[in-house]
Design an enzyme around this catalytic site. Sequence first.
Site, PDB file in Angstrom:
ATOM      1  CG  ASN A 109     -21.846  63.363  -6.306  1.00 14.33           C
ATOM      2  OD1 ASN A 109     -21.791  62.705  -5.725  1.00 14.33           O
ATOM      3  ND2 ASN A 109     -21.535  63.708  -7.057  1.00 14.33           N
ATOM      4  CD  GLU A 156     -24.866  64.570 -10.673  1.00 16.57           C
ATOM      5  OE1 GLU A 156     -23.811  63.935 -11.870  1.00 16.57           O
ATOM      6  OE2 GLU A 156     -23.462  65.164 -10.254  1.00 16.57           O
ATOM      7  CB  CYS A 159     -24.593  67.815  -1.208  1.00 19.12           C
ATOM      8  SG  CYS A 159     -24.049  69.388  -2.796  1.00 19.12           S
ATOM      9  CD  GLU A 192     -21.310  67.980   1.038  1.00 20.90           C
ATOM     10  OE1 GLU A 192     -21.386  67.535   0.096  1.00 20.90           O
ATOM     11  OE2 GLU A 192     -19.719  68.123   0.804  1.00 20.90           O
ATOM     12  CB  CYS A 214     -22.046  73.438  -2.096  1.00 17.97           C
ATOM     13  SG  CYS A 214     -23.666  73.000  -1.234  1.00 17.97           S
ATOM     14  CB  CYS A 261     -23.238  71.354   2.106  1.00 18.97           C
ATOM     15  SG  CYS A 261     -24.020  70.178   0.794  1.00 18.97           S
TER      16      CYS A 261
HETATM   17  N1  THU Z   1     -21.004  68.385  -5.044  1.00 19.26           N
HETATM   18  C1  THU Z   1     -21.813  68.140  -3.182  1.00 19.26           C
HETATM   19  O1  THU Z   1     -22.178  66.692  -3.016  1.00 19.26           O
HETATM   20  N2  THU Z   1     -20.890  68.229  -2.414  1.00 19.26           N
HETATM   21  C2  THU Z   1     -20.754  69.310  -2.635  1.00 19.26           C
HETATM   22  O2  THU Z   1     -20.503  70.061  -1.396  1.00 19.26           O
HETATM   23  C3  THU Z   1     -20.187  70.150  -3.568  1.00 19.26           C
HETATM   24  C4  THU Z   1     -20.881  69.422  -4.900  1.00 19.26           C
HETATM   25  C5  THU Z   1     -22.035  67.387  -5.394  1.00 19.26           C
HETATM   26  C6  THU Z   1     -23.194  68.433  -6.708  1.00 19.26           C
HETATM   27  C7  THU Z   1     -23.411  67.637  -8.051  1.00 19.26           C
HETATM   28  O3  THU Z   1     -23.865  65.864  -8.310  1.00 19.26           O
HETATM   29  C8  THU Z   1     -21.993  67.389  -7.470  1.00 19.26           C
HETATM   30  O4  THU Z   1     -21.106  68.031  -6.878  1.00 19.26           O
HETATM   31  C9  THU Z   1     -21.001  67.853  -8.784  1.00 19.26           C
HETATM   32  O5  THU Z   1     -21.659  69.627  -8.929  1.00 19.26           O
END
Ligand code: THU
Length: 135
Positions: A47, A49, A58, A60, A92, A95
């Site tokens: 991920n 941000e 994310c 994935e 999520c 994803c």
């Molecule tokens: N996140 C992912 O990388 N993958 C997911 O399937 C769910 C959430 C990340 C997004 C964000 O940077 C952090 O987790 C908190 O939500």
Amino acid sequence: MTVELVDWGRLVTKAIEARNNAYAPYSGFSVGAALWTQDGEVVTGCNVENVSFPCGQCAEANAAGAMVSANRHSTIHAVAVAAVSRHFVWPCGRCRQILAEFADGDTPVMAVAGDQRSAPLSLVELLPHAFATLG
Ligand code: THU
């Protein structure tokens, strides 16, 4: 690819390595994803941000983007998602749809919490009735 034939040790190791590269200063929640592609290669993502929170991506989604960029996008055979968490973290909703673009319903997905592995779930268990315009 059946669940038994997946080299989960390799896939999980790669997901954890990617998790260690996560850029997650705002949530503090590091995630790494590893995709086992049809040619037996592993492609990873973490991920990433952003100070403008909705711009974050994310793990994935970034892994899928890296896979396509590397021209390895025929089929995903297995997925591992590793988070720094006491609980298993599953992809999520967005994803799940991104993975479904390149994977079959029976593609196994494993969650990793710390170094603990879940039993794998199939993609169709995670995303029944995925949106599709084809077929
Ligand atoms: N996140 C992912 O990388 N993958 C997911 O399937 C769910 C959430 C990340 C997004 C964000 O940077 C952090 O987790 C908190 O939500």
